[in-house]
Design an enzyme around this catalytic site. Structure first.
Site, mmCIF file in Angstrom:
data_model
loop_
_atom_site.group_PDB
_atom_site.id
_atom_site.type_symbol
_atom_site.label_atom_id
_atom_site.label_comp_id
_atom_site.label_asym_id
_atom_site.label_seq_id
_atom_site.Cartn_x
_atom_site.Cartn_y
_atom_site.Cartn_z
ATOM 1 N N GLN A 68 0.833 -1.202 0.000
ATOM 2 C CA GLN A 68 0.000 0.000 0.000
ATOM 3 C C GLN A 68 0.868 1.253 0.000
ATOM 4 O O GLN A 68 0.631 2.198 -0.762
ATOM 5 C CB GLN A 68 -0.915 0.000 1.237
ATOM 6 N N HIS A 79 2.379 3.074 -3.182
ATOM 7 C CA HIS A 79 1.573 3.838 -4.137
ATOM 8 C C HIS A 79 1.875 5.330 -4.101
ATOM 9 O O HIS A 79 1.904 5.988 -5.132
ATOM 10 C CB HIS A 79 0.076 3.659 -3.837
ATOM 11 N N GLU A 109 -10.245 1.301 2.872
ATOM 12 C CA GLU A 109 -10.407 0.856 1.490
ATOM 13 C C GLU A 109 -10.140 -0.652 1.387
ATOM 14 O O GLU A 109 -10.946 -1.389 0.839
ATOM 15 C CB GLU A 109 -9.407 1.642 0.632
ATOM 16 N N HIS A 110 -8.990 -1.086 1.929
ATOM 17 C CA HIS A 110 -8.622 -2.507 1.939
ATOM 18 C C HIS A 110 -8.522 -2.972 3.384
ATOM 19 O O HIS A 110 -7.865 -2.322 4.198
ATOM 20 C CB HIS A 110 -7.249 -2.739 1.303
ATOM 21 N N ASP A 130 -5.896 -6.598 -6.451
ATOM 22 C CA ASP A 130 -5.553 -5.475 -7.323
ATOM 23 C C ASP A 130 -5.502 -5.885 -8.787
ATOM 24 O O ASP A 130 -5.788 -5.091 -9.683
ATOM 25 C CB ASP A 130 -4.175 -4.914 -6.936
ATOM 26 N N GLU A 167 -50.920 19.842 1.023
ATOM 27 C CA GLU A 167 -49.600 20.416 0.708
ATOM 28 C C GLU A 167 -49.743 21.763 0.010
ATOM 29 O O GLU A 167 -48.734 22.365 -0.383
ATOM 30 C CB GLU A 167 -48.787 19.424 -0.144
ATOM 31 N N HIS A 203 -51.970 20.047 -8.423
ATOM 32 C CA HIS A 203 -51.806 18.589 -8.423
ATOM 33 C C HIS A 203 -53.168 17.911 -8.253
ATOM 34 O O HIS A 203 -53.447 16.894 -8.895
ATOM 35 C CB HIS A 203 -50.864 18.164 -7.289
#
Lengths: 428, 428
Positions: free
Chosen positions: A256, A259, A324-325, A358, A412, A417
């Site tokens: 990791q 990177h 993440e991992h 990966d 409402e 409507h």
């Protein structure tokens, strides 16, 4: 090399991780906005000009021809192509389970309603150039789109100094099956995909990683087109018990760290002795690796170690970090998995290193970073479809329910409507 | 009252619709950022102060007590509660089809992998106050979260001048089943949900409509928490054939126009005479309605009419507009549905007015606006879950695939990734 933190103070850990989130740089923002504007106004002309300026190459054509792609593929390593093909088969098998179906409900009095699932029509995939030209990125972004049923998958990638595409990228594009490749990178490529030019068609969604300008451009065009995510700094969290191999734990933390200096590697263990062994191994292994400088910087900045009371505490901390991992280098990884509530991707057992995922195992490597696994998901076919609902009410059903609908509408204050129901009931 | 546009010039229509997208107001941005910052630093204290400043009420407690909610419900119209309950049953039946399952794959040599689907832990629902306090909004945002399995659903809504919750909102909250209600609105409520305070817990996702400050605050906290979408101006596109009732078409165009001066109502028809009848009806009906001023302004600004060659052209234009609401007031609505590629929600046939879907039919009324139906979807249970992948590789499988994984890693220049495989193979 890992900094020790108190496992009972998870607030400190969260603050530490959040500290990695940089404010967006006003200079990058201004320059990106100017590039977007130029491409929007001038189209291809701006793309040629920026490519000359940033990539130092004058192109004759933005689109890579079939011959050019084939020639680049021919220069790619044959063993790499074979391995990418096998990886693609694994990724395909995993993602094919993600094909979503619509549904249709029939109700009384001729009412029916449902949801259709439709693939996006056209998707753009950004692939970085230079040293970050990763064939695995191509597979991970293109294959889910293809499996979801997207007809047109447009790849953009900066040309090299010779004005061509790197062989590994061409090979991966061929394996994954993109529709067309355009040799343009940076914010200008994102602009072209978002607005369209004479050559490059406008897409519905842009995916793929990129540098700060690419990320900024994606943020700015979001809304006009969809984007995958603006990826933040990434992380791994390794939970290891007494039977784990400290060599393997250290190797995974390093994988990791290599990177990016902002990448974060966290080790949680119940074993003091194990922690010390990992620290030793980190030194030994990083010294042997080509990206030693990045690894050491990343571990020094964001390498973290907590020696915890028990595995329950380890997993509770992992759920707070939402990594993440997540690697569960523990004996009962399968049994513990249901306790994991927040993690992009989980790697189970002593032999499952993150790098299998990966490249090769089949799960996607585009994952929610920096704690967003609390609410976000790995890239999947779901990112390349949209849903559309439909409803039919018969005249009989409208007679049955009309008063109720008008009652809610009037409460409402939306009499228009109610009026839409009323003109139909009056008409009968 | 509808402006005629050339059906063969859809670019003009798109430019016209995009013209509704306002740039974000720097004054609103600055004020919102200051509010977020204050709530982050001062927590509840800031919430009390802003509530005094903006809502002109001094609260003793931010959370609405059980007694207070029950008292508010007791003041709500009994027929409204009954109709909301029936609407909730319809909405529930529709959304229960959206429960997604994970999957698990077993492969050779002890490899297994899969995807888990997990509900978000805690969600915040913003409900506007004042005239825009819509009970239907409560149902449409809360029920999908509940059905998706979210355990804690936190509602925030500005208090009225007496420091209480409007009866219709309390009643809808009770019907939908929220976990807690906090009496705070505006950007300060979004800040509280994003950062958490002593009283209000931090959530994973914020959904629900709001004014410009609320929308701006949602944009700013996005990334720290998830958000649903920043809704743009909304639209209806009505396709009508010769057998459609011009009264009904006019009523439906008006029901969209009454929301907002930026709302857009588009009529596509093959019949010149029909178009003229609708124009007449628009005048007659809007004159009778309480929101006449908004309706006339909206129709004058964004009411559009195209008389098209045939239904194929109508649908092609609809696909380019990608409207939030699409009505097919045509004889063969069901047969034409597959031609519709871009629309948030489709209303089939002469008797299905959009307002049925707004309140009662069961489909969700939170829909992608302003052309985003090209890539975005109605709010659904999918907005309240996340996915998490997992992977297990046995030692045997790693021996089988290790060289391939290392080959790809080394081609990417990531030797640390290859090293993580290698230490495991060496260990054996």
């Amino acid at each position: 090399m890992l900094k020790r933190m108190d496992p009972d103070n998870t607030e400190a850990l969260r603050a530490f991780l959040e500290g990695r989130m940089a404010d967006s740089d006003p200079a990058i923002l201004a320059q990106t906005a100017a590039i977007l504007d130029a491409v929007r106004r001038e189209g291809d002309k701006a793309l040629f000009a920026y490519t000359k300026q940033f990539d130092q190459v004058e192109l004759n054509s933005l689109q890579a021809s079939e011959e050019e792609i084939d020639a680049a593929c021919a220069r790619a390593d044959a063993s790499l192509i074979a391995d990418l093909q096998e990886a693609a088969a694994n990724i395909t098998a995993y993602h094919e389970q993600q094909k979503y179906q619509g549904y249709h409900l029939e109700k009384e009095d001729g009412v029916y309603l449902g949801q259709r699932v439709l693939p996006l029509a056209r998707v753009g995939v950004y692939v970085p150039g230079g040293r970050a030209a990763y064939p695995s990125t191509v597979l991970m972004n293109v294959l889910p789109a293809k499996i979801a049923g997207v007809k047109e998958i447009i790849m953009v990638t900066p040309p090299d100094r010779e004005g061509t595409i790197p062989p590994v990228i061409a090979a991966a594009a061929k394996v994954a099956g993109v529709t067309a490749i355009y040799k343009v990178g940076g914010a200008q490529a994102i602009a072209a995909l978002a607005y369209g030019t004479a050559t490059i068609p406008q897409v519905d969604k842009i995916v793929g990683p990129g540098n700060a300008y690419v990320a900024c451009a994606k943020r700015l065009v979001f809304g006009r087109v969809d984007i995958d995510m603006v990826a933040g700094p990434s992380e791994i969290l390794v939970i290891a018990d007494a039977n784990a191999d400290p060599k393997a734990a250290a190797a995974d933390l390093i994988s990791q760290a290599e990177h990016d200096p902002l990448a974060c590697s966290i080790l949680l263990t119940t074993e003091e002795a194990f922690a010390e062994q990992v620290q030793e191994e980190l030194k030994i292994q990083s010294a042997r690796l080509p990206r030693r400088a990045i690894i050491e910087q990343s571990l020094a900045n964001y390498g973290t170690l907590m020696v915890c009371r028990d595995l329950d505490q380890c997993i509770a901390i992992a759920n707070q970090v939402a990594p993440e991992h997540l690697e569960l280098m523990i004996a009962d990884a399968d049994e513990r998995l249901p306790q994991v509530r927040n993690a992009g991707s989980v790697f189970l057992g002593y032999t499952t290193c993150e790098s299998i995922g990966d490249y090769f195992g089949g799960t996607n490597h585009v994952l929610p970073t920096n704690g967003t696994a609390r609410f976000a998901s790995p890239l999947s076919c779901d990112d390349f479809i949209k849903r559309s609902s439909y409803l039919h009410y018969s005249a009989a059903a409208l007679r049955r329910d009309g008063e109720k609908i008008m009652n809610i509408a009037r409460h409402e204050g939306l009499d228009g409507h109610a009026n839409a129901v009323k003109v139909r009931l009056d008409h009968e």
